[in-house]
Design a protein around this motif. Sequence first.
Motif, PDB file in Angstrom:
ATOM      1  N   UNK A 125      -0.420  -3.077  -4.808  1.00 22.17           N
ATOM      2  CA  UNK A 125      -1.733  -2.416  -4.859  1.00 22.17           C
ATOM      3  C   UNK A 125      -2.314  -2.161  -3.472  1.00 22.17           C
ATOM      4  N   UNK A 126      -2.224  -3.127  -2.580  1.00 18.95           N
ATOM      5  CA  UNK A 126      -2.824  -2.964  -1.245  1.00 18.95           C
ATOM      6  C   UNK A 126      -2.184  -1.820  -0.457  1.00 18.95           C
ATOM      7  N   UNK A 127      -0.942  -1.494  -0.786  1.00 13.65           N
ATOM      8  CA  UNK A 127      -0.251  -0.396  -0.102  1.00 13.65           C
ATOM      9  C   UNK A 127      -0.348   0.927  -0.863  1.00 13.65           C
TER      10      UNK A 127
ATOM     11  N   UNK B  81     -12.861  -4.174  -4.274  1.00 14.22           N
ATOM     12  CA  UNK B  81     -14.253  -4.283  -3.803  1.00 14.22           C
ATOM     13  C   UNK B  81     -14.294  -4.592  -2.310  1.00 14.22           C
ATOM     14  N   UNK B  82     -13.397  -5.464  -1.860  1.00 17.37           N
ATOM     15  CA  UNK B  82     -13.339  -5.800  -0.428  1.00 17.37           C
ATOM     16  C   UNK B  82     -12.914  -4.597   0.408  1.00 17.37           C
ATOM     17  N   UNK B  83     -12.149  -3.684  -0.193  1.00 17.73           N
ATOM     18  CA  UNK B  83     -11.701  -2.476   0.509  1.00 17.73           C
ATOM     19  C   UNK B  83     -12.749  -1.365   0.464  1.00 17.73           C
ATOM     20  N   UNK B  84     -13.899  -1.648  -0.152  1.00 18.97           N
ATOM     21  CA  UNK B  84     -14.984  -0.684  -0.147  1.00 18.97           C
ATOM     22  C   UNK B  84     -15.152   0.141  -1.407  1.00 18.97           C
ATOM     23  N   UNK B  85     -14.388  -0.139  -2.431  1.00 21.39           N
ATOM     24  CA  UNK B  85     -14.564   0.561  -3.708  1.00 21.39           C
ATOM     25  C   UNK B  85     -15.786  -0.042  -4.391  1.00 21.39           C
ATOM     26  N   UNK B  86     -16.745   0.807  -4.732  1.00 21.97           N
ATOM     27  CA  UNK B  86     -18.012   0.307  -5.258  1.00 21.97           C
ATOM     28  C   UNK B  86     -18.056   0.236  -6.782  1.00 21.97           C
TER      29      UNK B  86
END
Length: 118
Positions: free
Chosen positions: A61-63, A90-95
């Motif tokens: 997922x992170x990639x 959420x930590x990656x900025x998805x609101x």
Amino acid sequence: MKGTPLLLLLTLSGCITISDISRARAHALVEHGALLLDVRSSGEFAAEHPPGAVNVPLEILRDHLPARGRPIVIYCHTGVRAVIAAKWLRAAGYADVHNLGALTHWYVDRSLTPASFE
């Protein structure tokens, strides 16, 4: 915290998942364009998944982050990977990220949402 071990056992077994969205709300979001994200393995996805779901296994997922700009409803087999995926997104900025929990909650609402405790 007398019920904590039982709650943990029920969560890990897939009987219940602490989620932040109900089945009805998840269906409504997806009907209005939300991404239904399956973070199980590709084999699990091939065996069964709701129509329209997109599979991005948690391990990658992170990639392979989904496109931004639309709500995301996440699920997995028991809800554990969905919790992790929601936290990462959420930590990656998805609101607008919603954890449905276990795949079974797409079909039957057995989740514990914050409203369940009111």
